[in-house]
Design a protein around this motif. Sequence first.
Motif, PDB file in Angstrom:
ATOM      1  N   PRO A   4      -8.239 -12.846   4.552  1.00 25.79           N
ATOM      2  CA  PRO A   4      -9.409 -11.986   4.762  1.00 25.79           C
ATOM      3  C   PRO A   4      -9.183 -10.890   5.795  1.00 25.79           C
ATOM      4  O   PRO A   4      -9.944  -9.922   5.849  1.00 25.79           O
ATOM      5  CB  PRO A   4     -10.490 -12.973   5.210  1.00 25.79           C
ATOM      6  N   ARG A   5      -8.169 -11.015   6.605  1.00 29.97           N
ATOM      7  CA  ARG A   5      -7.879  -9.990   7.609  1.00 29.97           C
ATOM      8  C   ARG A   5      -6.994  -8.864   7.052  1.00 29.97           C
ATOM      9  O   ARG A   5      -6.709  -7.896   7.762  1.00 29.97           O
ATOM     10  CB  ARG A   5      -7.225 -10.620   8.831  1.00 29.97           C
ATOM     11  N   ALA A  22      -2.018 -11.800   6.777  1.00 29.11           N
ATOM     12  CA  ALA A  22      -2.973 -11.192   7.705  1.00 29.11           C
ATOM     13  C   ALA A  22      -2.484  -9.831   8.187  1.00 29.11           C
ATOM     14  O   ALA A  22      -1.296  -9.626   8.431  1.00 29.11           O
ATOM     15  CB  ALA A  22      -3.201 -12.119   8.897  1.00 29.11           C
ATOM     16  N   PHE A  23      -3.440  -8.904   8.296  1.00 30.55           N
ATOM     17  CA  PHE A  23      -3.218  -7.567   8.859  1.00 30.55           C
ATOM     18  C   PHE A  23      -2.276  -6.705   8.022  1.00 30.55           C
ATOM     19  O   PHE A  23      -1.809  -5.665   8.485  1.00 30.55           O
ATOM     20  CB  PHE A  23      -2.735  -7.645  10.308  1.00 30.55           C
ATOM     21  N   GLY A  39       4.101 -10.979   3.523  1.00 34.23           N
ATOM     22  CA  GLY A  39       3.773 -11.561   4.813  1.00 34.23           C
ATOM     23  C   GLY A  39       2.773 -10.741   5.603  1.00 34.23           C
ATOM     24  O   GLY A  39       2.171  -9.787   5.093  1.00 34.23           O
ATOM     25  N   PRO A  40       2.586 -11.057   6.880  1.00 33.07           N
ATOM     26  CA  PRO A  40       1.642 -10.329   7.716  1.00 33.07           C
ATOM     27  C   PRO A  40       2.214  -8.980   8.157  1.00 33.07           C
ATOM     28  O   PRO A  40       3.423  -8.767   8.179  1.00 33.07           O
ATOM     29  CB  PRO A  40       1.458 -11.254   8.917  1.00 33.07           C
ATOM     30  N   HIS A  41       1.323  -8.053   8.476  1.00 31.45           N
ATOM     31  CA  HIS A  41       1.706  -6.775   9.088  1.00 31.45           C
ATOM     32  C   HIS A  41       2.670  -5.949   8.220  1.00 31.45           C
ATOM     33  O   HIS A  41       3.533  -5.248   8.734  1.00 31.45           O
ATOM     34  CB  HIS A  41       2.327  -7.010  10.471  1.00 31.45           C
ATOM     35  N   VAL A  42       2.505  -6.043   6.906  1.00 32.55           N
ATOM     36  CA  VAL A  42       3.269  -5.211   5.978  1.00 32.55           C
ATOM     37  C   VAL A  42       2.381  -4.041   5.554  1.00 32.55           C
ATOM     38  O   VAL A  42       1.168  -4.190   5.435  1.00 32.55           O
ATOM     39  CB  VAL A  42       3.712  -6.023   4.744  1.00 32.55           C
ATOM     40  N   GLN A  58       7.365  -9.364   7.464  1.00 28.00           N
ATOM     41  CA  GLN A  58       6.513  -8.588   8.363  1.00 28.00           C
ATOM     42  C   GLN A  58       7.129  -7.253   8.773  1.00 28.00           C
ATOM     43  O   GLN A  58       8.324  -7.122   8.934  1.00 28.00           O
ATOM     44  CB  GLN A  58       6.156  -9.398   9.620  1.00 28.00           C
ATOM     45  N   PHE A  59       6.250  -6.283   8.918  1.00 31.42           N
ATOM     46  CA  PHE A  59       6.558  -4.937   9.416  1.00 31.42           C
ATOM     47  C   PHE A  59       7.384  -4.102   8.442  1.00 31.42           C
ATOM     48  O   PHE A  59       7.844  -3.011   8.807  1.00 31.42           O
ATOM     49  CB  PHE A  59       7.238  -4.988  10.794  1.00 31.42           C
TER      50      PHE A  59
END
Length: 259
Positions: A4-5, A22-23, A39-42, A58-59
Amino acid sequence: MIDPRADVHPSAEIDSTAHVGAFTVIGANVRIGSDTWVGPHVVIQGPTEIGRENRIYQFASIGEAPQDRSYRGEPTRLVIGDRNVIRECATLSRGTERGRGETVIGHDNLIMAYVHIAHDCIIGNDVIFSNAASLAGHVEVQDGCTLGGFTLVHQFCRVGAHAFTSMGAALNRDLPPYCLASGNYARLIGINKVGLRRKGFAEESIHALHRAFTEVLRGRSDRKTRIASLLAETDVAEVRRLLEFIQTSARGILRAGRS
């Protein structure tokens, strides 16, 4: 399966079995296939198509606008196949209107951290990009290659199938299939014998490739004559592919180093 983030554009099409962390930010005109894990922060911008069973860490920056001063916001694409692993901080750009209009990445590739794949590149299957390897625009990397860490490839170059580059190699010309290259600027070292044996190539093919490399790329007589002679006599598919690659090189072939 979408955290949800995460920030997902309403026009994005994400398969119900895909995971989004997330994010992560997913922009307009992005399609993500089944069982792909993001993953997160992609950040994934479109138009981008991503196939099934990929893993994106990530990233990573996927499908961002190309780093090309001619680009004016045209709807160019990035197309990614299946079962690729894209590690942290990798950057994969879309194509340009002056180029192919799309960047294409095949299947089963390992793209390690900090790798850069620029606009209009074409990547085959089963390619390994070690950490921080970087491709300029319009580069072609064929199946089964391994690019060592910090390898640099000049725009419009080709890297032939099952070729190998050492750490820090800088390619300003084409690297033929089945060959090794090392140095800045890179020089041809020989045939990628260890890699070919690991992949199950026949010893007869490896021996024939070594002979062709010695005669064509290290020989002193006219290269066109040597290629024509070998093509007329060989029935080894790998040798024919090597010679035909050399014949069709637009940028020229890397020079051979000392034996």
